[in-house]
Design a protein around this motif. Sequence first.
Motif, PDB file in Angstrom:
ATOM      1  N   LEU A 140       0.837  -1.200   0.000  1.00 45.02           N
ATOM      2  CA  LEU A 140       0.000   0.000   0.000  1.00 45.02           C
ATOM      3  C   LEU A 140       0.874   1.253   0.000  1.00 45.02           C
ATOM      4  O   LEU A 140       1.076   1.877  -1.036  1.00 45.02           O
ATOM      5  N   VAL A 141       1.402   1.607   1.175  1.00 49.75           N
ATOM      6  CA  VAL A 141       2.243   2.800   1.289  1.00 49.75           C
ATOM      7  C   VAL A 141       3.450   2.698   0.361  1.00 49.75           C
ATOM      8  O   VAL A 141       3.796   3.660  -0.341  1.00 49.75           O
ATOM      9  N   VAL A 142       4.088   1.527   0.351  1.00 43.85           N
ATOM     10  CA  VAL A 142       5.284   1.355  -0.486  1.00 43.85           C
ATOM     11  C   VAL A 142       4.920   1.422  -1.961  1.00 43.85           C
ATOM     12  O   VAL A 142       5.703   1.909  -2.785  1.00 43.85           O
ATOM     13  N   ARG A 143       3.724   0.971  -2.299  1.00 40.82           N
ATOM     14  CA  ARG A 143       3.296   1.013  -3.700  1.00 40.82           C
ATOM     15  C   ARG A 143       2.952   2.437  -4.117  1.00 40.82           C
ATOM     16  O   ARG A 143       3.271   2.864  -5.242  1.00 40.82           O
ATOM     17  N   VAL A 144       2.317   3.188  -3.243  1.00 37.71           N
ATOM     18  CA  VAL A 144       1.962   4.576  -3.543  1.00 37.71           C
ATOM     19  C   VAL A 144       3.194   5.474  -3.514  1.00 37.71           C
ATOM     20  O   VAL A 144       3.265   6.473  -4.233  1.00 37.71           O
ATOM     21  N   HIS A 145       4.177   5.105  -2.694  1.00 33.05           N
ATOM     22  CA  HIS A 145       5.438   5.862  -2.595  1.00 33.05           C
ATOM     23  C   HIS A 145       6.592   4.942  -3.009  1.00 33.05           C
ATOM     24  O   HIS A 145       7.293   4.390  -2.145  1.00 33.05           O
ATOM     25  N   PRO A 146       6.840   4.767  -4.289  1.00 33.62           N
ATOM     26  CA  PRO A 146       7.864   3.837  -4.788  1.00 33.62           C
ATOM     27  C   PRO A 146       9.266   4.100  -4.257  1.00 33.62           C
ATOM     28  O   PRO A 146      10.089   3.184  -4.195  1.00 33.62           O
ATOM     29  N   ASP A 147       9.547   5.358  -3.847  1.00 34.47           N
ATOM     30  CA  ASP A 147      10.884   5.674  -3.349  1.00 34.47           C
ATOM     31  C   ASP A 147      11.219   4.885  -2.085  1.00 34.47           C
ATOM     32  O   ASP A 147      12.395   4.623  -1.798  1.00 34.47           O
ATOM     33  N   ILE A 148      10.166   4.475  -1.332  1.00 37.21           N
ATOM     34  CA  ILE A 148      10.394   3.698  -0.110  1.00 37.21           C
ATOM     35  C   ILE A 148      11.005   2.349  -0.447  1.00 37.21           C
ATOM     36  O   ILE A 148      11.842   1.819   0.291  1.00 37.21           O
ATOM     37  N   LEU A 149      10.598   1.801  -1.578  1.00 35.35           N
ATOM     38  CA  LEU A 149      11.091   0.494  -2.000  1.00 35.35           C
ATOM     39  C   LEU A 149      12.609   0.514  -2.174  1.00 35.35           C
ATOM     40  O   LEU A 149      13.293  -0.472  -1.865  1.00 35.35           O
ATOM     41  N   GLY A 150      13.119   1.650  -2.619  1.00 34.55           N
ATOM     42  CA  GLY A 150      14.559   1.764  -2.828  1.00 34.55           C
ATOM     43  C   GLY A 150      15.366   1.711  -1.544  1.00 34.55           C
ATOM     44  O   GLY A 150      16.570   1.452  -1.565  1.00 34.55           O
ATOM     45  N   LYS A 151      14.704   1.962  -0.400  1.00 36.40           N
ATOM     46  CA  LYS A 151      15.390   1.957   0.896  1.00 36.40           C
ATOM     47  C   LYS A 151      15.368   0.587   1.570  1.00 36.40           C
ATOM     48  O   LYS A 151      15.917   0.432   2.667  1.00 36.40           O
ATOM     49  N   LYS A 227      -5.150   6.959  -5.388  1.00 35.09           N
ATOM     50  CA  LYS A 227      -4.104   5.947  -5.549  1.00 35.09           C
ATOM     51  C   LYS A 227      -4.214   4.878  -4.460  1.00 35.09           C
ATOM     52  O   LYS A 227      -4.012   3.675  -4.724  1.00 35.09           O
ATOM     53  N   TYR A 228      -4.530   5.327  -3.256  1.00 39.51           N
ATOM     54  CA  TYR A 228      -4.685   4.359  -2.159  1.00 39.51           C
ATOM     55  C   TYR A 228      -5.904   3.465  -2.390  1.00 39.51           C
ATOM     56  O   TYR A 228      -5.857   2.257  -2.115  1.00 39.51           O
ATOM     57  N   GLN A 229      -6.983   4.045  -2.892  1.00 39.06           N
ATOM     58  CA  GLN A 229      -8.182   3.246  -3.154  1.00 39.06           C
ATOM     59  C   GLN A 229      -7.904   2.173  -4.212  1.00 39.06           C
ATOM     60  O   GLN A 229      -8.348   1.023  -4.090  1.00 39.06           O
ATOM     61  N   GLU A 230      -7.159   2.552  -5.235  1.00 33.49           N
ATOM     62  CA  GLU A 230      -6.786   1.585  -6.275  1.00 33.49           C
ATOM     63  C   GLU A 230      -5.904   0.479  -5.696  1.00 33.49           C
ATOM     64  O   GLU A 230      -6.063  -0.700  -6.026  1.00 33.49           O
ATOM     65  N   ALA A 231      -4.969   0.873  -4.823  1.00 36.72           N
ATOM     66  CA  ALA A 231      -4.057  -0.101  -4.225  1.00 36.72           C
ATOM     67  C   ALA A 231      -4.822  -1.059  -3.317  1.00 36.72           C
ATOM     68  O   ALA A 231      -4.570  -2.276  -3.316  1.00 36.72           O
ATOM     69  N   TYR A 232      -5.778  -0.526  -2.552  1.00 31.36           N
ATOM     70  CA  TYR A 232      -6.584  -1.377  -1.668  1.00 31.36           C
ATOM     71  C   TYR A 232      -7.430  -2.358  -2.472  1.00 31.36           C
ATOM     72  O   TYR A 232      -7.545  -3.534  -2.121  1.00 31.36           O
ATOM     73  N   GLU A 233      -8.037  -1.884  -3.541  1.00 33.39           N
ATOM     74  CA  GLU A 233      -8.869  -2.771  -4.355  1.00 33.39           C
ATOM     75  C   GLU A 233      -8.034  -3.918  -4.929  1.00 33.39           C
ATOM     76  O   GLU A 233      -8.459  -5.085  -4.869  1.00 33.39           O
ATOM     77  N   ASP A 234      -6.874  -3.598  -5.458  1.00 30.63           N
ATOM     78  CA  ASP A 234      -6.015  -4.624  -6.037  1.00 30.63           C
ATOM     79  C   ASP A 234      -5.539  -5.603  -4.966  1.00 30.63           C
ATOM     80  O   ASP A 234      -5.491  -6.823  -5.177  1.00 30.63           O
TER      81      ASP A 234
END
Length: 349
Positions: A140-151, A227-234
């Motif tokens: 969710l958060v990591v998907r909406v904020h891709p920069d977090i994934l890099g950390k 974006k969060y609603q889309e992420a939650y649905e998926d």
Amino acid sequence: MSAKPVVSALKSYIEPYRVDGSKAFHLKAHDTDASGGLHKETGKKIIEANRRRLQELQEKLYAQDRWSLLLIFQGMDAAGKDSAIESVFDGINPQGCEVHAFKTPSSNELDHDFMWRHTIALPQRGRIGIFNRSYYEECLVVRVHPDILGKQKIPAELVTKDIWRERFEDITAFEKYLTRNGTVVLKFFLNVSKEEQRERFLDRLEEPAKNWKFSTADIAERALWDKYQEAYEDLIKNTSCAEAPWHVVPADRKWFSRVVIGSAIVNALEKLDLHFPIVDGEAKKDFTLIREALEKEGPPREREDVVKKVAKKKVAKKKVAKKKAAKKVILSTASRRTSPRRPREGGDP
């Protein structure tokens, strides 16, 4: 009262909101303002009845020491996760229940896989574990904020366009593994509307006692609502299964969200055939010897002690009668439903 009629009565507060992968799922099809055809006062009675029954079931769960229960709560900011947990578990013995609120990962946690910190917090047999946010934040958060994934120190060649599908697969497999080892998994998405979130944010700003709950970061996340609603649905669509179902809980009316959550938990525990361990014959013989030894240590009980014991039994009988009456509330409200819709009431508890 047997479990079957109670379970049957609770279905109408669970089934409309249960998502187990057997049907197509669309988040917009789920009403955030539903009340299940109940009036608020009736809902409060069901909440109290569920609390009483949950107290009984949790005691047996702990004593039996065979099953465990994992409850996962997800939702947008101000959806009511904290207050729902506090309300549903009011009066539950804290010895058999533990809440984990997962915040931003520490440097130590980032040196492990994304589910590590949650795995070590899983409930032991006989206990209830509550995750206030969970490993689902990684989709969710990591998907909406891709920069977090890099950390997260994941090897670059493993971060592909399929990473979210892969994480869904990992989570689903993990939850099925838990259920096969005696952990019942229930997941709750508190489905609040954007307008209701706005009102609750304003409440936090206007009431001094709620100021501490507000953060300017909440407003930044609110701007990413779609974006969060889309992420939650998926996420819900791809991680729902019969073994670990989601419950998309209408969260605009706090009292009704507590009806749904409490009913789902009680319903799941009722199906486990929980009971206190049975003492065998050999142990009972030991009890007889121990009783005789204890009685020899002192003089016979005085008449006053006997009177007190009788009085305690009467109090205990009254408590049992109250619990039985509370169970009847669930059954009576299920068979005597009120009007399907009612204008919103202000000041949800």
